[in-house]
Design a protein around this motif. Structure first.
Motif, PDB file in Angstrom:
ATOM      1  N   HIS A  28       0.909  -6.561   9.933  1.00  0.00           N
ATOM      2  CA  HIS A  28       1.586  -7.855   9.847  1.00  0.00           C
ATOM      3  C   HIS A  28       0.831  -8.817   8.928  1.00  0.00           C
ATOM      4  O   HIS A  28       1.431  -9.541   8.151  1.00  0.00           O
ATOM      5  CB  HIS A  28       1.705  -8.493  11.240  1.00  0.00           C
ATOM      6  N   GLN A  29      -0.493  -8.812   9.065  1.00  0.00           N
ATOM      7  CA  GLN A  29      -1.338  -9.730   8.292  1.00  0.00           C
ATOM      8  C   GLN A  29      -1.140  -9.528   6.780  1.00  0.00           C
ATOM      9  O   GLN A  29      -0.986 -10.499   6.040  1.00  0.00           O
ATOM     10  CB  GLN A  29      -2.801  -9.481   8.674  1.00  0.00           C
ATOM     11  N   ILE A  48      11.885 -12.585   7.436  1.00  0.00           N
ATOM     12  CA  ILE A  48      11.654 -11.314   6.738  1.00  0.00           C
ATOM     13  C   ILE A  48      10.828 -10.362   7.598  1.00  0.00           C
ATOM     14  O   ILE A  48      11.128  -9.165   7.669  1.00  0.00           O
ATOM     15  CB  ILE A  48      11.004 -11.569   5.352  1.00  0.00           C
ATOM     16  N   ILE A  49       9.829 -10.890   8.290  1.00  0.00           N
ATOM     17  CA  ILE A  49       9.006 -10.033   9.164  1.00  0.00           C
ATOM     18  C   ILE A  49       9.871  -9.449  10.291  1.00  0.00           C
ATOM     19  O   ILE A  49       9.771  -8.263  10.591  1.00  0.00           O
ATOM     20  CB  ILE A  49       7.763 -10.787   9.684  1.00  0.00           C
ATOM     21  N   VAL A  50      10.736 -10.249  10.862  1.00  0.00           N
ATOM     22  CA  VAL A  50      11.636  -9.759  11.914  1.00  0.00           C
ATOM     23  C   VAL A  50      12.537  -8.657  11.338  1.00  0.00           C
ATOM     24  O   VAL A  50      12.717  -7.602  11.954  1.00  0.00           O
ATOM     25  CB  VAL A  50      12.492 -10.913  12.518  1.00  0.00           C
ATOM     26  N   HIS A  55      13.980  -2.908  11.198  1.00  0.00           N
ATOM     27  CA  HIS A  55      14.344  -1.732  10.403  1.00  0.00           C
ATOM     28  C   HIS A  55      13.179  -0.746  10.271  1.00  0.00           C
ATOM     29  O   HIS A  55      13.202   0.144   9.420  1.00  0.00           O
ATOM     30  CB  HIS A  55      14.888  -2.160   9.042  1.00  0.00           C
ATOM     31  N   ASN A  56      12.171  -0.945  11.089  1.00  0.00           N
ATOM     32  CA  ASN A  56      11.020  -0.033  11.190  1.00  0.00           C
ATOM     33  C   ASN A  56      10.223   0.142   9.886  1.00  0.00           C
ATOM     34  O   ASN A  56       9.610   1.173   9.662  1.00  0.00           O
ATOM     35  CB  ASN A  56      11.488   1.332  11.732  1.00  0.00           C
ATOM     36  N   PHE A  57      10.262  -0.881   9.029  1.00  0.00           N
ATOM     37  CA  PHE A  57       9.397  -0.848   7.846  1.00  0.00           C
ATOM     38  C   PHE A  57       7.989  -1.271   8.257  1.00  0.00           C
ATOM     39  O   PHE A  57       7.011  -0.920   7.626  1.00  0.00           O
ATOM     40  CB  PHE A  57       9.906  -1.811   6.764  1.00  0.00           C
ATOM     41  N   LEU A  58       7.930  -2.054   9.311  1.00  0.00           N
ATOM     42  CA  LEU A  58       6.661  -2.605   9.781  1.00  0.00           C
ATOM     43  C   LEU A  58       6.474  -2.161  11.225  1.00  0.00           C
ATOM     44  O   LEU A  58       7.323  -2.421  12.071  1.00  0.00           O
ATOM     45  CB  LEU A  58       6.731  -4.140   9.693  1.00  0.00           C
ATOM     46  N   ASN A  59       5.379  -1.454  11.487  1.00  0.00           N
ATOM     47  CA  ASN A  59       5.110  -0.969  12.830  1.00  0.00           C
ATOM     48  C   ASN A  59       3.591  -0.937  12.997  1.00  0.00           C
ATOM     49  O   ASN A  59       2.913  -0.110  12.401  1.00  0.00           O
ATOM     50  CB  ASN A  59       5.721   0.426  12.990  1.00  0.00           C
ATOM     51  N   GLU A  60       3.098  -1.881  13.791  1.00  0.00           N
ATOM     52  CA  GLU A  60       1.659  -2.060  13.931  1.00  0.00           C
ATOM     53  C   GLU A  60       0.965  -0.835  14.534  1.00  0.00           C
ATOM     54  O   GLU A  60      -0.125  -0.467  14.112  1.00  0.00           O
ATOM     55  CB  GLU A  60       1.396  -3.295  14.802  1.00  0.00           C
ATOM     56  N   GLU A  61       1.582  -0.184  15.515  1.00  0.00           N
ATOM     57  CA  GLU A  61       0.962   0.991  16.136  1.00  0.00           C
ATOM     58  C   GLU A  61       0.860   2.122  15.116  1.00  0.00           C
ATOM     59  O   GLU A  61      -0.165   2.793  15.002  1.00  0.00           O
ATOM     60  CB  GLU A  61       1.756   1.447  17.359  1.00  0.00           C
ATOM     61  N   ARG A  62       1.936   2.324  14.368  1.00  0.00           N
ATOM     62  CA  ARG A  62       1.953   3.369  13.344  1.00  0.00           C
ATOM     63  C   ARG A  62       0.901   3.067  12.265  1.00  0.00           C
ATOM     64  O   ARG A  62       0.180   3.949  11.817  1.00  0.00           O
ATOM     65  CB  ARG A  62       3.359   3.444  12.731  1.00  0.00           C
TER      66      ARG A  62
END
Length: 158
Positions: A28-29, A48-50, A55-62
């Protein structure tokens, strides 16, 4: 002479960030910094972050798991360094814990032993104490646990 920075619509920024996130896992950062660097207003950044999360472009665990696997396999970082670097990126404690499970215990000790033995051979130092210090500093900097480091150094350098 005015510097006219490029402006983006929300849609343009979404597409650009989708590509940015698809190319390589991001946290995220990093995404926030990129958006602020594009002169997006905070409301647009949140939107945009939401979108990227939905849409699973951003996934902190991954991201955390990929980061841990990569830095462990390529840079031979120990758990302390991995944890420290993830915390710097504001990764949650839960995701850090999940990511650490990516490292197989046997593999962890195998990598540590190989790294320590290889480095011990490369240190050209006659003074035993200085040699030990150099090896200890090297392994601690890479984030290996101190009890492992001290035991191994004492085993290797007599």
């Amino acid at each position: 002479m005015f510097h006219n920075p490029k402006t983006y619509t929300i849609e343009e920024a979404k597409r650009k960030l989708e590509h940015y996130c698809a190319y390589q896992e991001r946290c995220h950062q990093e995404v926030q910094q990129k958006l602020y660097g594009m002169n997006m207003i905070p409301e647009a950044v949140d939107l945009i972050i939401v979108h990227l999360l939905e849409h699973n472009f951003l996934n902190e665990e991954r991201f955390a798991k990929t980061f841990v696997r990569g830095k462990f396999n390529i840079k031979k970082w120990g758990k302390h360094r991995l944890t420290r670097e993830l915390k710097k990126k504001d990764i949650s404690k839960y995701n850090v814990t999940q990511a650490m499970k990516e490292i197989d215990e046997d593999e962890y000790y195998k990598v540590f032993n190989e790294l320590a033995e290889k480095k011990a051979l490369l240190i050209e130092e006659k003074d035993v104490y200085k040699k030990k210090k150099k090896l200890i500093d090297y392994l601690l900097y890479r984030g290996w646990e101190s009890h492992l480091v001290f035991d191994k150094v004492n085993e290797l350098i007599k």
